[in-house]
Design an enzyme around this catalytic site. Structure first.
Site, PDB file in Angstrom:
ATOM      1  N   ASP A  74      32.507  19.683 -54.361  1.00 56.66           N
ATOM      2  CA  ASP A  74      31.618  20.122 -53.276  1.00 56.66           C
ATOM      3  C   ASP A  74      30.787  21.320 -53.733  1.00 56.66           C
ATOM      4  OD1 ASP A  74      30.929  21.033 -50.329  1.00 56.66           O
ATOM      5  OD2 ASP A  74      31.885  19.078 -50.115  1.00 56.66           O
ATOM      6  N   ASP A  75      30.323  22.069 -52.784  1.00 52.85           N
ATOM      7  CA  ASP A  75      29.422  23.208 -52.983  1.00 52.85           C
ATOM      8  C   ASP A  75      29.954  24.205 -54.026  1.00 52.85           C
ATOM      9  OD1 ASP A  75      27.496  25.079 -52.596  1.00 52.85           O
ATOM     10  OD2 ASP A  75      27.819  25.312 -50.438  1.00 52.85           O
ATOM     11  N   CYS A 109      25.292  14.143 -44.658  1.00 53.19           N
ATOM     12  CA  CYS A 109      26.052  15.256 -44.082  1.00 53.19           C
ATOM     13  C   CYS A 109      25.041  16.291 -43.626  1.00 53.19           C
ATOM     14  CB  CYS A 109      26.959  15.850 -45.166  1.00 53.19           C
ATOM     15  SG  CYS A 109      27.839  17.340 -44.661  1.00 53.19           S
ATOM     16  N   TRP A 126      27.916  22.266 -33.388  1.00 58.51           N
ATOM     17  CA  TRP A 126      28.557  22.188 -34.694  1.00 58.51           C
ATOM     18  C   TRP A 126      30.076  22.082 -34.497  1.00 58.51           C
ATOM     19  CZ3 TRP A 126      32.132  25.650 -36.795  1.00 58.51           C
ATOM     20  CH2 TRP A 126      32.532  25.332 -38.098  1.00 58.51           C
ATOM     21  N   ASP A 131      32.414  18.724 -39.473  1.00 62.80           N
ATOM     22  CA  ASP A 131      33.145  19.733 -40.241  1.00 62.80           C
ATOM     23  C   ASP A 131      34.482  20.033 -39.579  1.00 62.80           C
ATOM     24  OD1 ASP A 131      31.514  20.090 -42.358  1.00 62.80           O
ATOM     25  OD2 ASP A 131      30.543  21.909 -41.632  1.00 62.80           O
ATOM     26  N   ASP A 166      23.893  17.113 -48.221  1.00 64.05           N
ATOM     27  CA  ASP A 166      24.133  18.027 -47.099  1.00 64.05           C
ATOM     28  C   ASP A 166      22.826  18.659 -46.604  1.00 64.05           C
ATOM     29  OD1 ASP A 166      25.616  19.498 -45.294  1.00 64.05           O
ATOM     30  OD2 ASP A 166      26.890  20.467 -46.784  1.00 64.05           O
ATOM     31  N   ASN A 226      22.285  22.284 -44.265  1.00 55.35           N
ATOM     32  CA  ASN A 226      23.076  23.244 -43.509  1.00 55.35           C
ATOM     33  C   ASN A 226      22.305  24.202 -42.616  1.00 55.35           C
ATOM     34  OD1 ASN A 226      25.933  22.753 -44.004  1.00 55.35           O
ATOM     35  ND2 ASN A 226      25.307  22.884 -46.130  1.00 55.35           N
ATOM     36  N   ASP A 230       0.856  -1.193   0.000  1.00 56.99           N
ATOM     37  CA  ASP A 230       0.000   0.000   0.000  1.00 56.99           C
ATOM     38  C   ASP A 230       0.891   1.242   0.000  1.00 56.99           C
ATOM     39  OD1 ASP A 230      -1.917   1.879   0.190  1.00 56.99           O
ATOM     40  OD2 ASP A 230      -2.776   1.172   2.082  1.00 56.99           O
TER      41      ASP A 230
HETATM   42  C1  DGJ Z   1      28.796  21.786 -44.869  1.00 56.72           C
HETATM   43  C2  DGJ Z   1      29.585  20.513 -45.045  1.00 56.72           C
HETATM   44  O1  DGJ Z   1      29.709  19.835 -43.864  1.00 56.72           O
HETATM   45  C3  DGJ Z   1      30.938  20.868 -45.653  1.00 56.72           C
HETATM   46  O2  DGJ Z   1      31.735  19.732 -45.737  1.00 56.72           O
HETATM   47  C4  DGJ Z   1      30.710  21.482 -46.999  1.00 56.72           C
HETATM   48  O3  DGJ Z   1      30.117  20.532 -47.854  1.00 56.72           O
HETATM   49  C5  DGJ Z   1      29.810  22.702 -46.870  1.00 56.72           C
HETATM   50  N1  DGJ Z   1      28.610  22.412 -46.151  1.00 56.72           N
HETATM   51  C6  DGJ Z   1      29.464  23.251 -48.227  1.00 56.72           C
HETATM   52  O4  DGJ Z   1      28.556  24.254 -48.157  1.00 56.72           O
END
Ligand code: DGJ
Length: 731
Positions: free
Chosen positions: A365-366, A525, A198, A547, A477, A479, A52
């Site tokens: 890449d970008d 990513c 980050w 990164d 990616d 971001n 109880d």
């Molecule tokens: C964030 C990624 O983690 C990087 O490696 C690179 O690709 C940039 N973006 C490009 O904008």
């Protein structure tokens, strides 16, 4: 593997490694009994004591003052009817009530594992899996709760998920619905989890669980840099090599939460699932809501063994497609080499150097698309920036391939720049609340991936691109995190569904894309490791870990990541010094050793290297190729923790234990430093191993170990040792 004791109403899931026991208690309440090391038999003697407890009500229909759901160890607790602890669900009914009480209705034990519609999930041969599907009902609301428990014959883990079905003509509103909940009896426990930011992802932290509630979560619309959807409960004496621990890993890439509550009787509850904040879901008659899976792993031999359960399980039962168990290429990525400032000539030189060094994949890449010359523009315009590459994208890709390298490309398909053709023609496709200016992050908005039309448009763009350019690899990616979560296509009352609908839309997209292009290796990513989770690994077998490419920062990031994710998933690059994130200067050798501890890549301007550096990189690549299978798929063992001191060490052991690679890293040099002994693990005690240290027995290397070279000079030093089993020399 799964039994049901009809007399005592006990379910016992076991596989020789673990046992998971539940009981249907008085009134049909589903109680948790035991989870841990394998039990050959369970007698039923551990029934929850009748006592109880004042101010702990008795469940509906029971007059037994000694029985309360407030104290019982529960499987999937609710609240509003007498359990005052944290609940696994919260359902709003038409009459304004939030009281829902599920009781046992029936169960099914099946071979294999049912498919979870639209969500990433573990899989395996039906012969080697059994699933218990429990059905619970709330008669008043005509709501059915289905709890699924799968046990795999070769794994110390249980895979759980939950489902809600509305059988009533009245709609209900789900305010919270977890994937799993479990209660642990009174025992001291530590909580280990992976938090970060980050460029500082998955930092391992440990604390003792005290009375009260702790919540670990992400509200960011992604699994996040800040809090990985993974936690461990461990006995306080547990360390890497000994002790009991329980892991919880959510297979989901969106906002998530783990709630850990220690109640007044020192019982600990762990609830894990989609984040309840800003979440709600309308469930109409006949609708089903499926929560994502959680993998609960167990070890009684420390954290390393827990990680091995996850590594094997994710390598074999989560990762799919052509690249499962396949060695991954060594890449050069032009991001830190050129950022946005590239032309074909520059890239050609990079490709030439990469080829000469033995690199196998060139990743652009970008900056190759739309009008993109910086991060202010063009996301959403996935056609090439005509002026940028003299031979055009397809021509350049072909040139790379003709030179004997594979060709890879960067994409960020979930985003849109304000300055883009896509945004100008469809401003209504971003996440935004009417009459409000949405928040910008990295100068970009989030596309509303909950919408089919948005997904179709992006898909068509990618299809055109993929069908025109010979692509072997994609870096996917993301971001920024989600804000202004609102979809213009949904009713106001459904806006709490948007974040999860986004994830379902994204998963649908990824399923379609990766199925249509099985030959492409996808790497996840999100500004580095902002979406490093099992949900993403279901579609993409590897993820850019962070990164932060600084070798010293990476020690902690990779160590923490390895708690749950296998080495085969961790992208890891050698970059230039001073490092672009920390400005630290480290030797090429330690940068190589850290990057070789994952999926090796290079991300620096190779044309600026000295002859000596080129020779050293050639040698790194040569060594990595020679031991690639061991380093990507070998058994990974953590030996010394960067979270505990100046020294870090880890090792890889081949399946047959005939080979091992050991890495040692020292952060700061010290005068008159104590000697460091490395004791290895997982070798064959019966075998002799040859290395630069001579010939030593496996037992010797594990029990005595060896001294790290005391003459190692300077800060940021590292060593790599290769051990190969040899036939025993004749005596
Ligand atoms: C964030 C990624 O983690 C990087 O490696 C690179 O690709 C940039 N973006 C490009 O904008």
């Amino acid at each position: 593997m799964i039994t049901f004791d009809q007399t005592n109403h006990i379910f016992h899931l076991s596989n020789g490694r673990i046992s998971y026991v539940m009981q249907i208690e008085e009134g049909g309440n589903l109680a948790h009994i035991y989870y841990g090391k394998y039990l050959a038999h369970y007698s039923g003697g551990y029934r929850y004591p009748r006592i109880d407890r004042s101010f702990s009500p008795n469940p509906p229909g029971s007059k037994d003052r000694l029985f309360s759901l407030d104290t019982l160890m529960m499987e999937f607790p609710g609240n509003g009817f007498g359990d005052f602890r944290e609940a696994a669900y919260d359902i709003g009914h038409q009459n304004g009530s939030h009281v829902t009480h599920f009781v046992y209705q029936g169960h099914e034990i099946m071979q294999g594992k049912p498919v979870l519609a639209g969500l990433p999930q573990t899989y395996g041969d039906a012969d080697a899996i059994e699933t218990l599907c429990l059905s619970l009902i709330d008669e008043t609301a005509k709501l059915e709760l289905k709890l699924s428990y799968s046990i795999f014959s070769d794994t110390a883990a249980i895979v759980r998920s939950s489902q809600l079905i509305n059988h009533h003509e009245q709609q209900v509103r789900i305010e919270q619905f977890a994937s799993q909940s479990i209660d642990f009896p009174n025992r001291p426990l530590d909580l280990i989890h992976l938090h970060g930011a980050w460029a500082r992802e998955r930092q391992m932290t440990r604390e003792s669980i005290q009375i009260g509630t702790k919540r670990l979560d992400s509200k960011r619309g992604s699994s996040s840099h800040q809090q990985n959807p993974f936690s461990i409960l461990a006995d306080p004496q547990t360390n890497e090599v000994q002790g009991t621990c329980f892991g919880f890993s959510l297979i989901y890439s969106g906002s998530h939460e783990t709630v850990i509550e220690r109640d007044p009787y020192q019982q600990t509850r762990v609830i894990m699932g989609i984040n309840r904040d800003h979440f709600n879901w309308q469930l109409n008659q006949g609708d089903i809501f499926q929560a994502p899976e959680v993998v609960l792993a167990y070890s009684d031999q420390g954290l390393n063994q827990l990680s091995h359960v996850y590594h094997d399980f994710y390598d074999q039962h989560l990762i799919r497609g052509n690249f499962k168990n396949k060695e991954r290429p060594i890449l050069i990525n032009n991001w830190e080499a050129t950022y946005f400032d590239f032309d074909e000539d520059k890239l050609d030189h990079l490709v030439d150097e990469a080829k000469a060094l033995g690199i196998e994949l060139f990743v652009l890449d970008d900056g190759w698309f739309g009008q993109r010359e910086d991060d202010q523009t063009s996301l959403g315009d996935w056609f090439e920036n005509e002026g940028k590459l003299a031979s055009g994208l397809a021509g350049f890709a072909k040139k790379v391939k003709d030179r004997g390298l594979q060709f890879g490309l960067w994409l960020e398909p979930e985003m849109v720049s304000g300055d883009s053709e896509l945004y100008r023609s469809h401003p209504e496709w971003r996440l935004e609340v009417p009459q409000r200016q949405p928040a910008l992050s990295r100068s970009q908005y989030v596309l509303d991936f909950s919408r089919q039309d948005v997904r179709d448009h992006i898909y068509q763009q990618l299809q055109k691109l993929f069908d025109r350019v010979p692509i072997d690899y994609i870096k996917w990616d993301m971001n920024r995190n989600m804000s202004d979560v609102y979809s213009l296509l949904l009713d106001p009352a459904q806006q709490g569904e948007v974040a999860h609908r986004y994830m379902l839309g994204l998963y649908d997209f990824l399923e379609k894309l990766t199925t249509a292009y099985p030959q492409i290796l996808f790497e996840g990513c999100s500004g580095g490791g902002g979406r490093f989770d099992p949900g993403f690994l279901y579609y993409m077998p590897q993820i850019w870990t962070s990164d932060n490419t600084d070798a010293i920062a990476r020690l902690k990031i990779q160590y923490g990541t390895s708690l749950v994710y296998p080495p085969s998933t961790m992208g890891s690059h050698v970059s230039a010094v001073p490092n672009h994130q920390t400005h630290r200067i480290t030797d090429l050798s330690i940068r190589g050793h850290v990057a070789m501890s994952g999926l090796l890549g290079y991300e620096l301007d190779l044309t600026q290297l000295t002859t000596a550096e080129k020779t050293a990189i050639k040698e790194q690549i040569h060594v990595y190729k020679e031991h690639r299978h061991l380093l990507q798929f070998g058994r990974f063992v953590r030996l010394l923790s960067p979270f505990e001191g100046n020294d870090t060490a880890w090792m890889y052991i081949s399946q047959d234990r005939s080979e091992a690679m050991v890495f040692y890293f020292r952060v700061l040099a010290e005068a008159s430093a104590p000697l460091v002994t490395l004791k290895l693990q997982g070798l064959d005690a019966e075998k002799q191993y040859a290395s630069d240290l001579g010939i030593q027995g496996g037992d010797e290397l594990m029990q005595i170990g060896f001294y790290v070279d005391p003459h190692l000079a300077g800060d940021y030093a590292s060593q790599m040792y290769h051990f190969k089993a040899i036939d025993k020399p004749e005596m």
